[in-house]
Design an enzyme around this catalytic site. Structure first.
Site, mmCIF file in Angstrom:
data_model
loop_
_atom_site.group_PDB
_atom_site.id
_atom_site.type_symbol
_atom_site.label_atom_id
_atom_site.label_comp_id
_atom_site.label_asym_id
_atom_site.label_seq_id
_atom_site.Cartn_x
_atom_site.Cartn_y
_atom_site.Cartn_z
ATOM 1 N N LYS A 188 42.402 126.833 -19.514
ATOM 2 C CA LYS A 188 41.166 126.471 -18.820
ATOM 3 C C LYS A 188 41.323 125.095 -18.139
ATOM 4 O O LYS A 188 42.287 124.366 -18.418
ATOM 5 C CB LYS A 188 40.017 126.466 -19.835
ATOM 6 C CG LYS A 188 39.732 127.867 -20.422
ATOM 7 C CD LYS A 188 38.603 127.800 -21.447
ATOM 8 C CE LYS A 188 38.225 129.184 -21.936
ATOM 9 N NZ LYS A 188 37.089 129.125 -22.900
ATOM 10 N N TYR B 260 33.228 136.835 -17.333
ATOM 11 C CA TYR B 260 32.347 136.548 -18.472
ATOM 12 C C TYR B 260 31.048 137.374 -18.424
ATOM 13 O O TYR B 260 30.033 136.954 -18.974
ATOM 14 C CB TYR B 260 32.040 135.045 -18.534
ATOM 15 C CG TYR B 260 33.171 134.220 -19.126
ATOM 16 C CD1 TYR B 260 33.710 134.523 -20.386
ATOM 17 C CD2 TYR B 260 33.697 133.117 -18.443
ATOM 18 C CE1 TYR B 260 34.737 133.768 -20.938
ATOM 19 C CE2 TYR B 260 34.718 132.347 -18.994
ATOM 20 C CZ TYR B 260 35.233 132.679 -20.250
ATOM 21 O OH TYR B 260 36.239 131.915 -20.806
ATOM 22 N N ASN C 89 37.201 124.240 -24.888
ATOM 23 C CA ASN C 89 38.155 124.765 -25.883
ATOM 24 C C ASN C 89 39.509 125.204 -25.293
ATOM 25 O O ASN C 89 40.218 126.003 -25.880
ATOM 26 C CB ASN C 89 37.505 125.853 -26.742
ATOM 27 C CG ASN C 89 37.052 127.052 -25.951
ATOM 28 O OD1 ASN C 89 37.204 127.084 -24.732
ATOM 29 N ND2 ASN C 89 36.512 128.050 -26.628
ATOM 30 N N HIS D 186 41.723 130.561 -22.929
ATOM 31 C CA HIS D 186 41.114 131.886 -23.068
ATOM 32 C C HIS D 186 42.177 132.895 -23.480
ATOM 33 O O HIS D 186 43.315 132.814 -23.026
ATOM 34 C CB HIS D 186 40.509 132.344 -21.725
ATOM 35 C CG HIS D 186 40.140 133.798 -21.730
ATOM 36 N ND1 HIS D 186 38.943 134.242 -22.270
ATOM 37 C CD2 HIS D 186 40.827 134.906 -21.353
ATOM 38 C CE1 HIS D 186 38.923 135.574 -22.194
ATOM 39 N NE2 HIS D 186 40.041 135.997 -21.638
ATOM 40 N N GLU E 71 40.785 142.440 -17.876
ATOM 41 C CA GLU E 71 40.980 141.072 -17.396
ATOM 42 C C GLU E 71 42.259 140.934 -16.557
ATOM 43 O O GLU E 71 42.276 140.243 -15.541
ATOM 44 C CB GLU E 71 40.981 140.101 -18.585
ATOM 45 C CG GLU E 71 39.594 139.995 -19.227
ATOM 46 C CD GLU E 71 39.560 139.250 -20.553
ATOM 47 O OE1 GLU E 71 40.626 138.762 -21.008
ATOM 48 O OE2 GLU E 71 38.471 139.156 -21.146
#
Ligand code: GDP
Ligand code: MG
Length: 160
Positions: free
Chosen positions: A20, A60, A123, A126, A137
C-alpha cells in the site's frame, strides 16, 4: 513452458499482494518482496500503479458500507501501490499468515503488519483473503499478458 491452463490450486495457486502507499513511502517494498521470495513463492506479476478511484472502489466493493470506506479509498489513492501476483502451494492462506491480522495491534511479531506498522488505517500491505477473491483481484489489477509464466529451476528444491 506454460503452466497448465486453469490450474489454480496446489503448487499453481496464485494470490494478489499489494504494498500500500504507506509501505511504498516507508521503503518497505524490498523487505516485503524479500519475505515472499525467501519463503519460496514464485513471482508471476509485478508493477507500480497509481490506482484510480473506480479501481479501488471495485477492489474494496465488499466494504462499501463501512464507515471507514471513503478514508480507505483516499489512503489507497494517496500514493503508488506495488501490485504483485505470487504463486505457490497454499499461497493465499500462507500469505495471509505472513501479513498478520488486519489490525497491526493484533498481529504477532514476525508478521509483516506485526513488524512494520501500528494502525489498521496504515497497515502497509494487502493480501487476498480466499482463492476466489484472489482470482477476482488478479483479473481486476492485471491484464493476462502482464502475468509471466516462467519456469523456476529451483522448483525441485522447494517441492518434493
Ligand atoms: P484485510 O483483508 O486484512 O486487509 O482487511 P479487510 O478486508 O477487513 O479491510 C481492508 C482494509 O480496510 C484493511 O486492510 C485496512 O486498511 C482497512 N480497514 C479495515 N478495518 C478498518 C477500520 O476499522 N478502520 C480503518 N481506518 N481502516 C480499516
Ligand atoms: Mg480483505
Amino acid at each position: 513452458f506454460l503452466w497448465p491452463i486453469g490450474a489454480w490450486t496446489g503448487v499453481y495457486e496464485r494470490t494478489f499482494i499489494a504494498v500500500k502507499p504507506d509501505g511504498v513511502h516507508r521503503r518497505l517494498v524490498g523487505e516485503i518482496i524479500r519475505r515472499f521470495e525467501k519463503k519460496g513463492f514464485h513471482l508471476v506479476g509485478m508493477k507500480l500503479v497509481q490506482p484510480s478511484e473506480p479501481l479501488l472502489k471495485e477492489h474494496y466493493w465488499g466494504l462499501r458500507q463501512k464507515p471507514f470506506f471513503s478514508g480507505l479509498i483516499e489512503y489507497m489513492r494517496s500514493g503508488p501501490v506495488v501490485a504483485m501476483v505470487w504463486q505457490g502451494l497454499d499461497v493465499v492462506k500462507m500469505a495471509r499468515r505472513m501479513l498478520g491480522e488486519t489490525d497491526p495491534a493484533d498481529s504477532l511479531p514476525g508478521t509483516i503488519r506485526g513488524d512494520f506498522c501500528m494502525e489498521v488505517g496504515r497497515n502497509v500491505i494487502h493480501g487476498s483473503d480466499s482463492v476466489k477473491m484472489a482470482q477476482r483481484e488478479i483479473s481486476l489489477w492485471f491484464n493476462p499478458d502482464e502475468l509471466i509464466c516462467w519456469e523456476n529451476s529451483s522448483q525441485p528444491w522447494r517441492y518434493q
